[in-house]
Write a protein that holds these residues in place. Structure first.
Motif, short mmCIF file in Angstrom:
data_model
loop_
_atom_site.label_atom_id
_atom_site.label_comp_id
_atom_site.label_asym_id
_atom_site.label_seq_id
_atom_site.Cartn_x
_atom_site.Cartn_y
_atom_site.Cartn_z
N MET A 167 1.04 -1.14 -0.38
CA MET A 167 -0.38 -0.17 0.00
C MET A 167 0.81 1.30 0.04
O MET A 167 0.71 1.84 -0.47
N ALA A 168 1.09 1.44 0.97
CA ALA A 168 2.61 2.32 0.91
C ALA A 168 4.01 2.68 -0.59
O ALA A 168 3.86 3.90 -1.21
N LYS A 169 3.73 1.74 -0.97
CA LYS A 169 4.33 2.28 -2.49
C LYS A 169 3.99 2.77 -3.42
O LYS A 169 4.26 3.22 -4.28
N THR A 170 2.34 2.02 -3.32
CA THR A 170 1.68 2.57 -4.29
C THR A 170 1.12 4.23 -4.23
O THR A 170 1.17 5.02 -4.51
N GLY A 175 0.12 9.15 -5.31
CA GLY A 175 0.71 10.14 -4.08
C GLY A 175 1.20 11.46 -4.14
O GLY A 175 2.24 11.97 -5.18
N LYS A 176 -0.11 12.70 -3.72
CA LYS A 176 0.33 14.24 -4.40
C LYS A 176 1.41 14.85 -2.62
O LYS A 176 2.35 15.14 -3.11
N GLU A 182 5.96 10.63 2.39
CA GLU A 182 7.05 10.30 3.38
C GLU A 182 6.31 9.71 4.37
O GLU A 182 6.85 8.88 5.13
N LEU A 183 5.21 9.57 5.08
CA LEU A 183 4.87 8.26 5.60
C LEU A 183 4.75 6.96 5.65
O LEU A 183 5.53 6.12 6.16
N ALA A 184 4.97 7.15 3.99
CA ALA A 184 4.45 5.93 2.85
C ALA A 184 5.92 5.53 3.17
O ALA A 184 6.35 3.79 3.65
N ILE A 188 7.38 1.33 4.33
CA ILE A 188 8.09 1.16 3.88
C ILE A 188 9.98 0.28 4.68
O ILE A 188 9.79 -0.64 5.09
N THR A 189 10.51 1.58 4.75
CA THR A 189 11.10 1.55 5.73
C THR A 189 11.22 0.46 7.32
O THR A 189 12.23 -0.38 7.25
N ALA A 190 10.30 0.67 7.66
CA ALA A 190 10.57 0.05 9.13
C ALA A 190 9.55 -1.08 8.91
O ALA A 190 9.84 -2.21 9.83
#
Length: 205
Positions: A167-170, A175-176, A182-184, A188-190
């Protein structure tokens, strides 16, 4: 008479000068207020605007996704036997609770409804979001304890995290709204690191 006329002229001249000065200061003050107001509007517009449909979908689905992860993590306190599992569960809850509040704030500022909290009600909270557990899955986890809970929790949370990463990669791609992308990236990292950690705990890494 001459001295009196000079006094009157000087008095008038001073009054005119004072009036001009006052008008000048008022004008400057007006310009300053106008600029400040404009700047505030621009700043506010930046904070609350600049988003698109992808940002809205990401926020709504990730709120529900996080809520389920927090619910799962909450079960570990009195069901898990592994100190590592309990520690990980505490970490997950500590990270995702604040993110739920952040995303809820975005939705409110955009005039969007924050999804109803369905956690703890035995319902599928968001069947469209990847990695979400079904009501039946959550029921099984609630009934488990000890080593069985640990294994079930870790396997479910790996799948859950993998869905969140997708979801975060999408969101990063579509996203705009900068804070959302940035949260996405943080998700991904965490969560990728936690997936690796959990797979090692399961003996898969």
């Amino acid at each position: 008479m001459t001295a009196q006329r000079r006094f009157v002229r000087r008095t008038v001249a001073l009054a005119v000068t004072a009036s001009v000065a006052a008008l000048t200061l008022t004008a400057c003050g007006g310009d300053s207020d106008s600029k400040t107001s404009s700047g505030t509007e621009t700043s506010s517009g930046t904070r609350t605007g600049g988003h698109n449909a992808a940002d809205v979908s990401f926020s709504k689905e990730m709120i529900q996704h996080h809520r389920q992860a927090v619910e799962m993590a909450g079960l570990a306190a009195d069901r898990a036997s592994s100190a590592q599992v309990k520690s990980l569960a505490t970490k997950i809850k500590g990270a995702q609770d604040p993110e739920i509040k952040t995303m809820s704030g975005w939705l409110t500022s955009w005039g969007e409804k924050v999804p109803q909290d369905m956690s703890g009600m035995g319902h599928d909270m968001s069947s469209s979001a990847p990695g979400m557990m079904t009501g039946a899955d959550m029921g099984k986890l609630e009934k488990a304890s000890g080593a069985m809970f640990d294994t079930m929790f870790l396997n479910m949370m790996v799948e859950h995290h993998e869905g969140a990463v997708d979801m975060a990669k999408t969101e990063k791609a579509d996203g705009k709204y900068d804070p959302a992308t940035e949260l996405a990236a943080d998700v991904i990292t965490a969560q990728s690191a936690e997936i690796e950690q959990m797979n090692k705990m399961l003996g898969k890494g």
